[in-house]
Design a protein around this motif. Sequence first.
Motif, PDB file in Angstrom:
ATOM      1  N   ALA A 191       0.852  -1.193   0.000  1.00 56.21           N
ATOM      2  CA  ALA A 191       0.000   0.000   0.000  1.00 56.21           C
ATOM      3  C   ALA A 191       0.883   1.236   0.000  1.00 56.21           C
ATOM      4  CB  ALA A 191      -0.920   0.016   1.214  1.00 56.21           C
ATOM      5  N   SER A 192       0.313   2.335  -0.477  1.00 53.60           N
ATOM      6  CA  SER A 192       1.035   3.607  -0.472  1.00 53.60           C
ATOM      7  C   SER A 192       0.057   4.702  -0.093  1.00 53.60           C
ATOM      8  CB  SER A 192       1.670   3.846  -1.846  1.00 53.60           C
ATOM      9  OG  SER A 192       2.453   5.031  -1.832  1.00 53.60           O
ATOM     10  N   ALA A 193      -0.066   5.741  -0.908  1.00 56.09           N
ATOM     11  CA  ALA A 193      -0.969   6.845  -0.587  1.00 56.09           C
ATOM     12  C   ALA A 193      -2.396   6.330  -0.427  1.00 56.09           C
ATOM     13  CB  ALA A 193      -0.908   7.896  -1.699  1.00 56.09           C
ATOM     14  N   SER A 229      -4.538   0.716  -2.233  1.00 59.68           N
ATOM     15  CA  SER A 229      -4.452   2.098  -2.700  1.00 59.68           C
ATOM     16  C   SER A 229      -3.015   2.616  -2.737  1.00 59.68           C
ATOM     17  CB  SER A 229      -5.289   2.986  -1.768  1.00 59.68           C
ATOM     18  OG  SER A 229      -5.141   4.348  -2.087  1.00 59.68           O
ATOM     19  N   GLY A 230      -2.703   3.388  -3.771  1.00 56.44           N
ATOM     20  CA  GLY A 230      -1.379   3.988  -3.864  1.00 56.44           C
ATOM     21  C   GLY A 230      -1.137   4.625  -5.207  1.00 56.44           C
ATOM     22  N   GLY A 282       4.469  -2.732  -7.058  1.00 57.10           N
ATOM     23  CA  GLY A 282       3.635  -3.905  -6.814  1.00 57.10           C
ATOM     24  C   GLY A 282       3.286  -4.663  -8.070  1.00 57.10           C
ATOM     25  N   THR A 283       3.306  -3.985  -9.221  1.00 56.68           N
ATOM     26  CA  THR A 283       2.923  -4.653 -10.468  1.00 56.68           C
ATOM     27  C   THR A 283       3.912  -5.753 -10.839  1.00 56.68           C
ATOM     28  OG1 THR A 283       1.778  -2.689 -11.315  1.00 56.68           O
ATOM     29  CG2 THR A 283       2.513  -4.317 -12.935  1.00 56.68           C
ATOM     30  N   PHE A 292      -6.522   6.300  -3.963  1.00 54.63           N
ATOM     31  CA  PHE A 292      -5.612   6.537  -5.090  1.00 54.63           C
ATOM     32  C   PHE A 292      -5.533   5.228  -5.872  1.00 54.63           C
ATOM     33  CE2 PHE A 292      -4.434   9.621  -1.892  1.00 54.63           C
ATOM     34  CZ  PHE A 292      -4.241  10.791  -2.626  1.00 54.63           C
ATOM     35  N   ASP A 293      -5.920   5.256  -7.133  1.00 52.22           N
ATOM     36  CA  ASP A 293      -6.095   4.009  -7.883  1.00 52.22           C
ATOM     37  C   ASP A 293      -4.926   3.633  -8.781  1.00 52.22           C
ATOM     38  OD1 ASP A 293      -6.295   5.815  -9.970  1.00 52.22           O
ATOM     39  OD2 ASP A 293      -8.322   5.242 -10.563  1.00 52.22           O
ATOM     40  N   SER A 294      -3.827   4.394  -8.752  1.00 51.14           N
ATOM     41  CA  SER A 294      -2.731   4.150  -9.703  1.00 51.14           C
ATOM     42  C   SER A 294      -2.114   2.762  -9.536  1.00 51.14           C
ATOM     43  CB  SER A 294      -1.648   5.222  -9.552  1.00 51.14           C
ATOM     44  OG  SER A 294      -2.141   6.490  -9.868  1.00 51.14           O
ATOM     45  N   MET A 295      -1.815   2.361  -8.310  1.00 53.19           N
ATOM     46  CA  MET A 295      -1.152   1.076  -8.096  1.00 53.19           C
ATOM     47  C   MET A 295      -2.045  -0.103  -8.466  1.00 53.19           C
ATOM     48  SD  MET A 295       1.389   1.716  -4.781  1.00 53.19           S
ATOM     49  CE  MET A 295       0.705   0.317  -3.963  1.00 53.19           C
TER      50      MET A 295
END
Length: 288
Positions: A32-34, A147-148, A153-154, A177-180
């Motif tokens: 997880a991140s942001a 979220s991040g 992670g990919t 935040f949906d980027s990750m």
Amino acid sequence: MANLNHTTPVKKTAASKVKNKTVTPPVVGIGASAGGLEALVNFFENVPLASGLAYVVIQHLDPTYKGMLPELLQRSTPMAVFQVTDRIKIEPNCVYVIPPNKDMSILHGLLHLLEPAARRGMRLPIDFFFRSLAEDQRETAIGVVLSGMGSDGTLGLRAIKEKAGLTLVQDPANAKFDSMPRSAIDAGVVDIIAPTEELPAKIVAYLRQVHPDIEHEPILENRSQTALEKIVILLRERTGNDFRCTRKTPCIAVSNAAWACIRSMQLPITCGICAKILRKSICCSRNC
């Protein structure tokens, strides 16, 4: 694939004692991140009691930040929550949180802390741990991306999927935040997409249906293996080769192939017992 909506807890767990040997429980790596704190709280509030699993949390943290994440997560789960110390042994129904300014790896059911190899701003601690998890747990590895921002992670989920493990992400529509999670979905490396509160039940149901009789390698108890374990982790990360000893009695000699890699990379490995610069064997007494 079988229906993954069954929420019955695992009946047989790898945390049981088999012929007096300690074995590693299934490990769930969670990146997880942001926006990750809210997602992590939602996740752990919905983990079934006595699931028999161990949960390892990898979050992007400022190197100088003394985080309160273990304390915050402890409020959302009856499981014990620990900030990881080097070579901590994984136990079932426990949560392990990465400390700031460290990379983390897993080997033989022990969590290892390493100094970050990449510069700040370029580090991908989730990928680093997930790749290690894939190598150590193989088809029972489980990776979760919440979220991040960015794409960390990919690549780690790809490694887990290549070893036939299970990969899950938080539904982007449910993420702050949906980027990750979206990066992993776009890469085609995700098995299950769901809101955070639904992910724990899907993990337990998957293990119950696909791996009902999991057994893992015995955990190494001998602390004299510390230096050898660090070497194996570094070699595996940098070369893609796994030099683990497959015999029942752990070896203390470094193979010629492994030693050649160590020399070529000029790794400053020291003995875990006498602290001298390692030559070609691991010290197992007072003399190196």
